[in-house]
Structures are given as C-alpha cells and as structure tokens.
Design a protein around this motif. Structure first.
Motif, PDB file in Angstrom:
ATOM      1  N   MET A   1      40.947  -3.036  88.620  1.00 63.57           N
ATOM      2  CA  MET A   1      40.960  -1.958  89.589  1.00 63.57           C
ATOM      3  C   MET A   1      39.548  -1.435  89.822  1.00 63.57           C
ATOM      4  N   VAL A   2      38.829  -1.103  88.757  1.00 68.38           N
ATOM      5  CA  VAL A   2      37.465  -0.566  88.886  1.00 68.38           C
ATOM      6  C   VAL A   2      36.519  -1.526  88.169  1.00 68.38           C
ATOM      7  N   ASP A   3      35.376  -1.802  88.763  1.00 64.12           N
ATOM      8  CA  ASP A   3      34.410  -2.700  88.152  1.00 64.12           C
ATOM      9  C   ASP A   3      33.117  -1.963  87.838  1.00 64.12           C
ATOM     10  N   GLU A   4      32.082  -2.719  87.513  1.00 59.29           N
ATOM     11  CA  GLU A   4      30.810  -2.100  87.106  1.00 59.29           C
ATOM     12  C   GLU A   4      30.088  -1.384  88.243  1.00 59.29           C
ATOM     13  N   ASP A   5      30.565  -1.497  89.478  1.00 55.87           N
ATOM     14  CA  ASP A   5      29.960  -0.761  90.581  1.00 55.87           C
ATOM     15  C   ASP A   5      30.286   0.727  90.545  1.00 55.87           C
ATOM     16  N   TYR A   6      31.233   1.106  89.705  1.00 55.51           N
ATOM     17  CA  TYR A   6      31.611   2.522  89.547  1.00 55.51           C
ATOM     18  C   TYR A   6      30.977   3.031  88.262  1.00 55.51           C
ATOM     19  N   GLY A   7      30.330   4.182  88.338  1.00 54.60           N
ATOM     20  CA  GLY A   7      29.589   4.710  87.201  1.00 54.60           C
ATOM     21  C   GLY A   7      30.467   5.252  86.097  1.00 54.60           C
ATOM     22  N   CYS A   8      31.690   5.620  86.411  1.00 53.35           N
ATOM     23  CA  CYS A   8      32.637   6.123  85.436  1.00 53.35           C
ATOM     24  C   CYS A   8      33.984   6.274  86.130  1.00 53.35           C
ATOM     25  N   VAL A   9      35.007   6.549  85.360  1.00 49.68           N
ATOM     26  CA  VAL A   9      36.312   6.914  85.915  1.00 49.68           C
ATOM     27  C   VAL A   9      36.630   8.267  85.306  1.00 49.68           C
ATOM     28  N   TRP A  10      36.539   9.307  86.139  1.00 47.88           N
ATOM     29  CA  TRP A  10      36.611  10.682  85.681  1.00 47.88           C
ATOM     30  C   TRP A  10      37.930  11.301  86.132  1.00 47.88           C
ATOM     31  N   ALA A  11      38.659  11.896  85.212  1.00 52.59           N
ATOM     32  CA  ALA A  11      39.849  12.692  85.495  1.00 52.59           C
ATOM     33  C   ALA A  11      40.880  11.974  86.368  1.00 52.59           C
ATOM     34  N   PRO A  12      41.409  10.836  85.910  1.00 55.27           N
ATOM     35  CA  PRO A  12      42.410  10.140  86.722  1.00 55.27           C
ATOM     36  C   PRO A  12      43.708  10.944  86.852  1.00 55.27           C
ATOM     37  N   ASP A  13      44.404  10.736  87.958  1.00 50.82           N
ATOM     38  CA  ASP A  13      45.682  11.394  88.225  1.00 50.82           C
ATOM     39  C   ASP A  13      46.548  10.393  88.980  1.00 50.82           C
ATOM     40  N   ILE A  14      47.839  10.662  89.047  1.00 50.68           N
ATOM     41  CA  ILE A  14      48.761   9.725  89.678  1.00 50.68           C
ATOM     42  C   ILE A  14      49.803  10.471  90.489  1.00 50.68           C
ATOM     43  N   LEU A  15      50.235   9.845  91.573  1.00 52.89           N
ATOM     44  CA  LEU A  15      51.271  10.406  92.441  1.00 52.89           C
ATOM     45  C   LEU A  15      52.115   9.255  92.969  1.00 52.89           C
ATOM     46  N   PHE A  16      53.437   9.405  92.953  1.00 56.00           N
ATOM     47  CA  PHE A  16      54.296   8.400  93.581  1.00 56.00           C
ATOM     48  C   PHE A  16      54.484   8.787  95.037  1.00 56.00           C
ATOM     49  N   ASP A  17      54.140   7.874  95.928  1.00 54.40           N
ATOM     50  CA  ASP A  17      54.277   8.107  97.366  1.00 54.40           C
ATOM     51  C   ASP A  17      55.545   7.407  97.842  1.00 54.40           C
ATOM     52  N   GLU A  18      56.569   8.183  98.141  1.00 52.32           N
ATOM     53  CA  GLU A  18      57.842   7.622  98.586  1.00 52.32           C
ATOM     54  C   GLU A  18      57.710   6.890  99.911  1.00 52.32           C
ATOM     55  N   LYS A  19      56.837   7.367 100.791  1.00 56.69           N
ATOM     56  CA  LYS A  19      56.635   6.710 102.092  1.00 56.69           C
ATOM     57  C   LYS A  19      56.086   5.296 101.914  1.00 56.69           C
ATOM     58  N   LEU A  20      55.141   5.131 100.985  1.00 53.25           N
ATOM     59  CA  LEU A  20      54.546   3.819 100.729  1.00 53.25           C
ATOM     60  C   LEU A  20      55.353   3.016  99.715  1.00 53.25           C
ATOM     61  N   GLY A  21      56.143   3.699  98.908  1.00 55.29           N
ATOM     62  CA  GLY A  21      56.883   3.032  97.845  1.00 55.29           C
ATOM     63  C   GLY A  21      55.990   2.542  96.723  1.00 55.29           C
ATOM     64  N   ARG A  22      54.855   3.195  96.554  1.00 57.25           N
ATOM     65  CA  ARG A  22      53.884   2.804  95.526  1.00 57.25           C
ATOM     66  C   ARG A  22      53.278   4.037  94.868  1.00 57.25           C
ATOM     67  N   TYR A  23      52.686   3.811  93.731  1.00 58.53           N
ATOM     68  CA  TYR A  23      51.944   4.857  93.047  1.00 58.53           C
ATOM     69  C   TYR A  23      50.514   4.864  93.566  1.00 58.53           C
ATOM     70  N   MET A  24      49.961   6.051  93.703  1.00 59.89           N
ATOM     71  CA  MET A  24      48.553   6.202  94.054  1.00 59.89           C
ATOM     72  C   MET A  24      47.842   6.767  92.824  1.00 59.89           C
ATOM     73  N   VAL A  25      46.938   5.980  92.286  1.00 55.60           N
ATOM     74  CA  VAL A  25      46.093   6.422  91.174  1.00 55.60           C
ATOM     75  C   VAL A  25      44.776   6.869  91.789  1.00 55.60           C
ATOM     76  N   HIS A  26      44.317   8.070  91.438  1.00 51.21           N
ATOM     77  CA  HIS A  26      43.047   8.547  92.006  1.00 51.21           C
ATOM     78  C   HIS A  26      42.185   9.159  90.912  1.00 51.21           C
ATOM     79  N   TRP A  27      40.883   9.158  91.144  1.00 55.71           N
ATOM     80  CA  TRP A  27      39.915   9.571  90.142  1.00 55.71           C
ATOM     81  C   TRP A  27      38.584   9.888  90.810  1.00 55.71           C
ATOM     82  N   SER A  28      37.684  10.489  90.043  1.00 52.99           N
ATOM     83  CA  SER A  28      36.317  10.764  90.506  1.00 52.99           C
ATOM     84  C   SER A  28      35.388   9.690  89.957  1.00 52.99           C
TER      85      SER A  28
END
Length: 108
Positions: A1-28
């Motif tokens: 999901m994240v490679d060395e082009d990202y300096g860190c993965v800060w404070a991840p969170d998750i939400l299930f989107d019923e419209k998309l039928g998928r989980y959205m993982v987001h972070w800083s």
C-alpha cells in the motif's frame, strides 16, 4: 500500500464506505515529491485488507501540513476531522463521497 516514497504513516484511520462497498484506510504522510516537507491526508481502498488501491490524496491544505484525520458517515454525508498545523487547529470537513470533495464546514 505505502512504499518508500512516503516519509511515514501517521495516525491511520478506517471507514467502511457502503456506496463503494470497500474500506477506506487513510493516514497522514509527507511524500518524496515534496521533499518530505508537508504532510497531507492520503487514502487507499480495500475489500480484503490484502489488496489495496494505489494511495491518492484525500485532503491537503494549500499552505500548511494536515495530520490526524478521523472520518465518519451520518445521514448520507461524510465528515472528516483534521488537524491543520499552526493556529488553524482542528477543522471539520464535509463531503458527499468518502474519498473526495471534502470542504470546510462553516458554522453560522
């Protein structure tokens, strides 16, 4: 999901989107394209937590770093709290879609 082009993965969170039928993982993260100098909110979608879409930007401020996102859904709208670095503090954003179009919520 994240490679060395990202300096860190800060404070991840998750939400299930019923419209998309998928989980959205987001972070800083800061990114290599900006010399790792400015954090913004990225997201990736998954159905099974084994396969993820390539990360995309969920929200960025035009001038300042953004960290600590937290999303939720209520009555068909999506909301995201973010911390804008500096004096701006915590802001509430709103969108009709989980993974795009977030704008500041203004209070009258």
């Amino acid at each position: 999901m994240v490679d060395e082009d990202y300096g860190c993965v800060w404070a991840p969170d998750i939400l299930f989107d019923e419209k998309l039928g998928r989980y959205m993982v987001h972070w800083s993260s800061p990114h290599k394209n900006e010399n790792y100098e400015k954090k913004k909110i990225f997201y990736s979608l998954t159905e099974d937590f084994e396969n993820f879409t390539l990360p995309k930007i969920l929200y960025q401020h035009c001038e300042k770093e953004v960290i600590d996102s937290c999303t939720f859904q209520d009555k068909g709208k999506f909301y995201c709290f973010v911390k804008i670095e500096g004096k701006d503090g915590i802001r509430l954003l709103e969108s009709n879609r989980a993974n795009e179009g977030y704008q500041y919520v203004t209070v009258n």
